[in-house]
Every structure is written in structure tokens, then in C-alpha cells.
Design an enzyme around this catalytic site. Sequence first.
Site, PDB file in Angstrom:
ATOM      1  N   TYR A 192       0.856  -1.190   0.000  1.00 52.13           N
ATOM      2  CA  TYR A 192       0.000   0.000   0.000  1.00 52.13           C
ATOM      3  C   TYR A 192       0.890   1.238   0.000  1.00 52.13           C
ATOM      4  CZ  TYR A 192      -3.549   3.351   1.650  1.00 52.13           C
ATOM      5  OH  TYR A 192      -4.408   4.422   1.789  1.00 52.13           O
ATOM      6  N   ASP A 287       9.308   2.605   0.071  1.00 50.85           N
ATOM      7  CA  ASP A 287       8.253   3.301   0.804  1.00 50.85           C
ATOM      8  C   ASP A 287       8.429   2.935   2.280  1.00 50.85           C
ATOM      9  OD1 ASP A 287       6.034   4.255   2.046  1.00 50.85           O
ATOM     10  OD2 ASP A 287       4.576   3.398   0.656  1.00 50.85           O
ATOM     11  N   LYS A 315       4.255   8.831   9.278  1.00 56.14           N
ATOM     12  CA  LYS A 315       4.007   8.263  10.604  1.00 56.14           C
ATOM     13  C   LYS A 315       4.985   8.777  11.679  1.00 56.14           C
ATOM     14  CE  LYS A 315       1.821   4.188   8.549  1.00 56.14           C
ATOM     15  NZ  LYS A 315       0.425   4.193   8.842  1.00 56.14           N
TER      16      LYS A 315
HETATM   17  C1  LIG Z   1       3.769   1.928   3.486  1.00 54.97           C
HETATM   18  C2  LIG Z   1       2.737   3.002   3.482  1.00 54.97           C
HETATM   19  N1  LIG Z   1       2.782   3.941   2.523  1.00 54.97           N
HETATM   20  C3  LIG Z   1       1.880   4.950   2.492  1.00 54.97           C
HETATM   21  C4  LIG Z   1       0.887   5.039   3.431  1.00 54.97           C
HETATM   22  C5  LIG Z   1      -0.106   6.169   3.373  1.00 54.97           C
HETATM   23  O1  LIG Z   1       0.128   7.027   4.455  1.00 54.97           O
HETATM   24  P1  LIG Z   1      -1.047   7.984   5.014  1.00 54.97           P
HETATM   25  O2  LIG Z   1      -2.068   7.089   5.613  1.00 54.97           O
HETATM   26  O3  LIG Z   1      -0.342   8.854   6.013  1.00 54.97           O
HETATM   27  O4  LIG Z   1      -1.550   8.752   3.851  1.00 54.97           O
HETATM   28  C6  LIG Z   1       0.806   4.082   4.434  1.00 54.97           C
HETATM   29  C7  LIG Z   1      -0.264   4.143   5.441  1.00 54.97           C
HETATM   30  O5  LIG Z   1      -0.447   3.281   6.265  1.00 54.97           O
HETATM   31  C8  LIG Z   1       1.762   3.045   4.472  1.00 54.97           C
HETATM   32  O6  LIG Z   1       1.730   2.098   5.414  1.00 54.97           O
END
Ligand SMILES: Cc1ncc(COP(=O)(O)O)c(C=O)c1O
Length: 475
Positions: A192, A287, A315
Site C-alpha cells: 500500500y 516506501d 508516521k
Molecule cells: C507503506 C505506506 N505507505 C503509504 C501510506 C499512506 O500514508 P497515510 O495514511 O499517512 O496517507 C501508508 C499508510 O499506512 C503506508 O503504510
Amino acid sequence: MAGIGLSLPSNSTHRPTFTSSVPPKPSSTRCCLSSVKMTVSVDDKKKTFTLKKSEEAFNAAKELMPGGVNSPVRAFKSVGGQPIVIDSVKGSRMWDIDGNEYIDYVGSWGPAIIGHADDEVLAALAETMKKGTSFGAPCLLENILAKMVISAVPSIEMVRFVNSGTEACMGVLRLARAFTGKTKIIKFEGCYHGHADPYLVKAGSGVATLGLPDSPGVPKSATADTLTSPYNDITTVENLFNTHKGEIAAVILEPVVGNAGFIKPTPEFLNFLKKVTKENDALLIFDEVMTGFRLAYGGAQEYFGITPDLTTLGKIIGGGLPVGAYGGRREIMEMVAPAGPMYQAGTLSGNPLAMTAGIHTLKRLQEPGTYEYLDKVTGQLINGIIDAGKKAGHAISGGHISGMFGFFFTDGPVYNFEDAKKSDTAKFAKFYRAMLEEGVYLAPSQFEAGFTGLKHTQEDIQRTIDAAEKVFKDL
Ligand SMILES: Cc1ncc(COP(=O)(O)O)c(C=O)c1O
């Protein structure tokens, strides 16, 4: 991890420790709850466990917000029943509006690595707030956090702050395409990268949890250049590079998957991605929104010793306030406006409150022993849960790295999302609800990783294992 001249108080009371120190509930909350009923601790909670107020609040919420929530997984759809509505958090604990207390292994989905509502972070926020909450102009705090991130994360020589992980992943994709002049990307099934259109193909997190097909509203043209492969699958990636020679701008992945449950990469897989991107003039993007500052201070790239071209963060670097970031080599980052032509902007980006929470959170993480402590308690937790499950005759497998963990109701091994889907999700749902009644708050989905923090004590861990033993017997 390099220091940046921010010294820690020598008499810091926040050093990781194995003694039990359940933080007191904030007095303001205690006062509010006591007008409703006495706070119920984990110990005496069973006697009075009720979610009446949560149910009322959630029913009202459903009339006001789609599904009653502002982010889908919170609605508990895959584990049944209704979500608990939270009143307050502190350290390793959270309290719902019925007064039930929980040991929390979600940590606001990752940010709460030093514990919820940390006193130092709150005090620093109060100081910053006296000067205002948003400037929409440069501030010194941005320099401090930028230096901390750059000195911590091996691939980052320059950084751009945004307001969420989604924004970071949107920005980094545009940048990768701008820098390489190519458009196709490879992403992995079950990973994700936020909810921007190009990534909503075989996505993890809420999309996986709810078993949704790729989302309506995403035009075909937006995902036409998104190629997918199973995680840990070298052959498929190799074939994609051969079939689309000269067209692939980047490969993006969660270097440890958290959004399809907890799945580790094989060392060969990460090494191969580094090699194949280099050979094909494509960029490797980690990511690290979830893994950044969690697996190690320098994230997964420090942990595995593999340096990507670009990295996204979120985060933890916001310490519980909304922050994201993307960064990488200077030559790539200098394409970002106004240094270069690739446009990306944000009204609240780099705002002083978020920068403050991030600075003080990272400062705490620099203390010696932090990641050793996280690894130790998390190992005890996951091994205890898996042993208890196996002893009760259940098929269960799982693992952890540092303060990130997960388990599946299948014998495993789990290398990718297809393997993860073999998990008995109905059993997970039953396990989940029973653990909640025991005062343990896990991620409400089989396809989400769990998180520990520095405020989880050995007593918390033991209580959780004891609860799991009890629940497994009746499952
Ligand atoms: C690996 C990863 N990338 C991107 C995101 C998206 O982040 P946000 O929820 O702050 O938009 C998340 C959210 O959990 C994530 O775990």
C-alpha cells in the site's frame, strides 16, 4: 545514525526499561470519565466490559461520515462488531469512551513508537504553540527535522516535507517520472502506498482488508502505467523489465510489508531489485512510511544495508501529527520546485507543530538501546502468541523485526499476499474480538502489521500472552 547537535537531558526518565511503569491516566480525562463511571483497568475490566457508549457514538457517526469513520479499516468491518470509540491514550495504553482500558498494539498505525502522548513531546508542542500553529513560511524547525532525517536515512541527501504518507508517495512518483523521463512503475501485490490513483492496483491495507477490487473512480488511464508483481518474486519482475524495456521509471515497495500483514523480503529479492533498477536506469523507491525509524533509526535501508534511490517517510517522523516526506539523492531532489521544474506544494507542509513532534520523537529514538529494546519485547510478544496458538492446536505463523510484527492463521511460510490470503480470517475475527474483551487492542484486520513502542513493558507483553493463551483455548 549521526548526531545533529540536539543533546538529550542526561537525567532522562525515558530510557527503555523492562520494569513495569503503566503511565497514569491524564487527570483531565480521568475527570471526564469519572462523571460517567469509574475507569475500568485491564485487571477488573472483564467484570464490567461494555461497549454501549461506543456503539451509540458509532451509530451516530455512521449518519455523519461514510461508514462512520475517516479511514476505512477503523470501522472493524473484517473483524465484525463495532469499533471502540477512543477517549484518550497514554504510553502503551488507550481508553475508550465506556472507560475500558486496552494495551495498544496499533500505536495510531505506527507513529506512537515512543508511547502515546509523551510528556516531553506534549511540553514541546505547548511551547511551540505559543508562537503559533502555522506560518506558511520557512521556519527553523524545518531545518532541524530535515537535518535529523538526512543524517539518519542513508539514501536521503535532501528532503521535502508533506502532510501524509499518501502525499509523499504521490510526490515521489511524479519525481521518479520527471527524473527518468519514463512513465511505467512496478508495484507489488498487497503493498500500500497511499490512496492516490496510480497505486490503487492490487493494493494492501484497507483495500485488502475489505477485499475490494481496484477502486471505482480511478480512471484506467491513471493505472495504465502501473505494473504489478507478487512480492518476493524475482522472475516476474525480471519479465516485466524485459517486456517493457526502457519504459520503467521506478520500482516502489514496502521493504518489509505491513499492509498485507507482516511479510519479510528475502535478501535475494532486495538485492535483485537494487541490481535490476540500476541496470535499467530505473529508480528504486523504498516506501518507508511504515518502516522508517521503526526497524532501525535509519529504517529498512539501514537494517538491510540496501540503499534505494528515493525514500518516502511518514508516521513516526510526525510524532503523531500529520507529516510525510520524500527524499533521496541531491541530483534527483533538485528537480523538485522551486529548485527544479517538478511541481509539488502544500499549505501546511513543514508546519511548526508537526516539525516539533517529529524532532522530539526522533530525539528519543536516538537514545542507546532503543531498537534493541523494541526487538526484545516484540520478539517475546510474537513468540509467546505463536507458541500459545500452536499449543492450542491452531495453524499459526508470524514474525517480527524490531517494533513491527504480525501473525497469520496459516502454517506459512508467507512470502506474498497470495500466501497471506490462506490465513483463516474468520478465526482471526473471533480471536480479535475475544482479545479486545481481554483488554488487548490489535490491528482490526488480518492484513495489517502490529506495532510495539518503548512504553510497552514486559508486564504488558506477559498480560497479552496470557490473554492469547486463554482465548486460543476457546477458539
Ligand atoms: C507503506 C505506506 N505507505 C503509504 C501510506 C499512506 O500514508 P497515510 O495514511 O499517512 O496517507 C501508508 C499508510 O499506512 C503506508 O503504510
